[in-house]
Design a protein around this motif. Sequence first.
Motif, PDB file in Angstrom:
ATOM      1  N   VAL A 452      29.950  23.455  36.867  1.00  0.00           N
ATOM      2  CA  VAL A 452      31.104  24.252  37.914  1.00  0.00           C
ATOM      3  C   VAL A 452      31.894  25.597  37.193  1.00  0.00           C
ATOM      4  CG1 VAL A 452      33.984  23.627  37.788  1.00  0.00           C
ATOM      5  CG2 VAL A 452      32.043  21.260  37.751  1.00  0.00           C
ATOM      6  N   MET A 453      32.132  26.575  38.532  1.00  0.00           N
ATOM      7  CA  MET A 453      32.566  27.902  37.699  1.00  0.00           C
ATOM      8  C   MET A 453      33.874  27.514  37.521  1.00  0.00           C
ATOM      9  SD  MET A 453      30.370  29.659  40.298  1.00  0.00           S
ATOM     10  CE  MET A 453      28.906  29.126  40.593  1.00  0.00           C
ATOM     11  N   ALA A 454      34.253  27.202  36.291  1.00  0.00           N
ATOM     12  CA  ALA A 454      35.852  27.069  35.286  1.00  0.00           C
ATOM     13  C   ALA A 454      36.785  27.934  35.601  1.00  0.00           C
ATOM     14  CB  ALA A 454      35.591  26.693  34.366  1.00  0.00           C
ATOM     15  N   ASN A 455      35.918  29.162  36.148  1.00  0.00           N
ATOM     16  CA  ASN A 455      37.753  30.490  35.958  1.00  0.00           C
ATOM     17  C   ASN A 455      37.268  31.147  37.333  1.00  0.00           C
ATOM     18  OD1 ASN A 455      34.783  31.691  35.879  1.00  0.00           O
ATOM     19  ND2 ASN A 455      35.695  33.264  34.392  1.00  0.00           N
ATOM     20  N   PHE A 456      36.874  30.496  37.981  1.00  0.00           N
ATOM     21  CA  PHE A 456      36.416  31.401  39.395  1.00  0.00           C
ATOM     22  C   PHE A 456      37.713  31.528  40.100  1.00  0.00           C
ATOM     23  CE2 PHE A 456      34.717  31.850  43.695  1.00  0.00           C
ATOM     24  CZ  PHE A 456      33.996  33.450  43.128  1.00  0.00           C
ATOM     25  N   LEU A 457      38.407  31.944  40.520  1.00  0.00           N
ATOM     26  CA  LEU A 457      39.309  31.683  41.710  1.00  0.00           C
ATOM     27  C   LEU A 457      40.805  31.315  40.951  1.00  0.00           C
ATOM     28  CD1 LEU A 457      38.174  32.295  45.217  1.00  0.00           C
ATOM     29  CD2 LEU A 457      39.242  34.412  44.204  1.00  0.00           C
ATOM     30  N   GLN A 458      40.829  31.133  39.740  1.00  0.00           N
ATOM     31  CA  GLN A 458      41.484  30.178  38.990  1.00  0.00           C
ATOM     32  C   GLN A 458      42.819  31.698  38.456  1.00  0.00           C
ATOM     33  OE1 GLN A 458      42.159  26.998  38.779  1.00  0.00           O
ATOM     34  NE2 GLN A 458      40.846  27.531  39.978  1.00  0.00           N
ATOM     35  N   ASP A 459      43.109  32.613  38.611  1.00  0.00           N
ATOM     36  CA  ASP A 459      43.805  34.292  37.940  1.00  0.00           C
ATOM     37  C   ASP A 459      45.437  33.399  38.545  1.00  0.00           C
ATOM     38  OD1 ASP A 459      42.388  34.831  40.519  1.00  0.00           O
ATOM     39  OD2 ASP A 459      43.837  36.165  40.384  1.00  0.00           O
TER      40      ASP A 459
END
Length: 686
Positions: A452-459
Motif C-alpha cells: 500500500v503506497m501510504a503517502n500517495f496523493l495524501q498531501d
Amino acid sequence: MNPTSPSAPLLALLAAACAAAVSCAPAKAPAPPAAAPGAPAAATQAAPEAPRPDPLTRPELNRLAVELDLPLFWIADRNGSGAVDPDEIATPWHHTTPPAWVASGAFTPAFTSAYAAMTRIKAEGHPRAGLDDAEKRRRDAVLAELAGGRPSLLRSDFREASAEDRVIVGHLLKVAELIEQIHAKQRGTTGMAERIPPDDPASRALFWRNQGPWCEQPKTRDNPDCSALPDRPPRLTGVYPARLQQDKKFCAALEARPDQKALLSPFTVVVEEGGALKAVPYSQAYRPEMEAVSRELRAAADAIQSPGEAAFKAYLLAAAQAFLDDRWELADEPWAKMNAENSAWYLRVGPDETYWEPCSRKAGFHVSFARINQESLVWQRKLDPVKADMEAAFAELAGAPYKARKVAFHLPDFIDIVLNAGESRAATGGTAGQSLPNWGPVATEGRGRTVVMANFLQDDDSRAALREATSSLVCKATLEGMSFERSVATMGTVLHEAAHNLGPAQGYKVKGKTDDEIFGGPLASMLEELKAQTGALYFADWLAQKGVIDPSLARLIEARDIVWALGQAGRGMYTAGGEARPYGQLAAIQLGSLLDAGALAFHRGEVAANGEDKGCFSIQADRLPAAAEALARTVLGIKARGDKAGLLRLREAYVDGDGAWKTLRGVIEERMQRMPFGSVVYAIER
C-alpha cells in the motif's frame, strides 16, 4: 526522452522573459550552470532576491511552472507571507537537468528569471503571434489538458542518509531514467519529443507528464486538437506492428489465432517479418537499455555492505539477471521474501501490469521505489490470523466450482514512495496499492507480495481537493460521516490488495482456461479489479463482525470506498482511444448496484454539502453491508464459473446502458471534473 538532458529552449525562453520584465536580474547576468538535482547549493552564486510587485499565489506559481516546463514547486507558504521564500522550494524529478533555484539561502538568477517568466505569462498569456488558427487551437487545448492535473508533491530527503543509502539512491535514479526509455519504446513514443516546437514549453510539459503526445484528461482526451505535437499522431503502441493496429479489433484477431499464447505472452514484443508475426523477448527487443539497467542494479547491490539489507541485495542481483535473460520468475523469489522486517527499502523493477496497452496483455516496464513504513506491521498482526477465514468467506460467496485453498500471501506492507517511473508513473492519479507478481510460481502458489503506497496523493492539497469535489456530490449528513485522513484511505487499500490474493485469483482456471482466455484481456482486468474493490467493501463489515476492527472504523472505510468510486466514475468509462477504463467501469458497476439495492440514494431536491449543487447522494449505512455481500457473491460467482455472459450483462446494465443511472453518472462526471486531478511529482534530495 532522456530524463537528464539539458533544455536549451527552456533557458532561451527564460532569458527572453527576463529581458522584458522589470523584476528580473540584469540581462547580462549569465544563467547558472546546469546542476544535477540535489547538487550542493553553494555551487551556484547567490543573487539578491529581486522585488516582486505582483507576486504569484502558490497555486498560480505551481500551475505556471508546469506550463513553462519548469522543474519547480512551491511546497507551502510556511510563514504566511503570501510570497515564495527560498526555503519553500522543491525541485521535482524531470526530463531536464534543472538549475539550482536557491544558493546560500537566497534565490539564484535562474529563479529570478523563472519567476519573471511566470509573472509575464500571468499578465499577458502565452504568446500566440505568428501562429495559424490550427496551431492556436492545439496550444490552447494543451493548456487545458495541463490544467486538468494539479501537481501533488512527494518529497524524499536523503541528505542526512548514510553514504551507502545515497549511493543506492543514485543508481536507482539511473535505473528509473532507463526504464522511462524502455517504456517509451513500449508506448511507441521514442523520438517524438524532438518534433515539439522549440517555443512551446507547455507541449513539452504535456509530453513529459503523459509519457507521450496524447491527452488523458476527461475534458480534453476526446478533443482532436489536443496533442503535444502539431502533426497530431495517432495512438499506436510499440509492442505490436503498426499495420495491425489500423484495425480497432486487432486484439480480438490476435486472441483468435492458434499461436495466440506465444504472441500474447506478457514479456514479448510482437513484430512482423516477411508478413509473418512472431514474439521477440523483451531482453532482445530492448537489449541496450536492458543491459544498462542490469549494470546499474548490480552496482546498487555492490554498494550494500549492511548485513541487515541482505534480502534487498539478493533481489537487486536477481533482478539484474532477469533484465538479461527474461527469467522474471527467478527474480520474484527473492523479491517475495522481502518484507517490513528484513529491509528498510521497497523496490519493484521490471515488467508487470498490462492495463496500459489496448490488449491488456503485455507487461509494462516500471520502477516503484520506496522506503518501508513500519505502520504496516500493526495491520499485518491484526489481519494475519484471519487470512484463512477471509479465503473461506470468499470461497463461499464464489460457489462451485471454486474451492477454498491454502493462502500464503503477505499482507500488505505500507511503503512511502520515493519515485515511480515508467508504467507506474501516471499522468494524474495512480495506483495506491499493488499485488504482484501477476505470473509465475510465486503468483500461482499464493506467495505474492502486496503493498500500500501510504503517502500517495495524501498531501494537504490533495485531501482538500478531494473533500471539495466530494462535497459537491454527497449530502451534508453523509459528508459529516466521512473521513479524508490517510489512515482510513490506507485501510481500504489494504483490503483491496488482500482481496486480489483471495478467491479465484491469478492462475485460476475454468475448464483449463485462464481469465484472459475466457473474458479477453481488458474485460478480465476489469473483473479482477471489480473483485478486489468489492472485496474491500465487503470485508470492512466482515472484519467488524469478527471483532478485528471497530464498527465505527468499518463505516468510515465503507464511506471512503464510496468516495473512491465516485472519483473513478467521474473520470469516465473509456479512454480517448476507446479502450475500457477498468477502474471507471468497476466503479460504475459498484455504484449502480448499490443504488439498486438501496444502499445509496440520490435526493434530487436536496442541496449537496457544498451548499450550491442541487441533488446529492446519501449512504444508507444499515443497508450497505448486505448490498456489498450480494454484489460480492455476483462478481465472485462470475469469475469462479468463467461466466462471460454474466459479466457482459453487468457491464451493459451499469456501464453502456441508457436510463436513469447513466444520467446520474453524467452528474458525477460533471461535478468531479470541476477539480483538477492530482498529478504526482517527485522531488528527491540527496
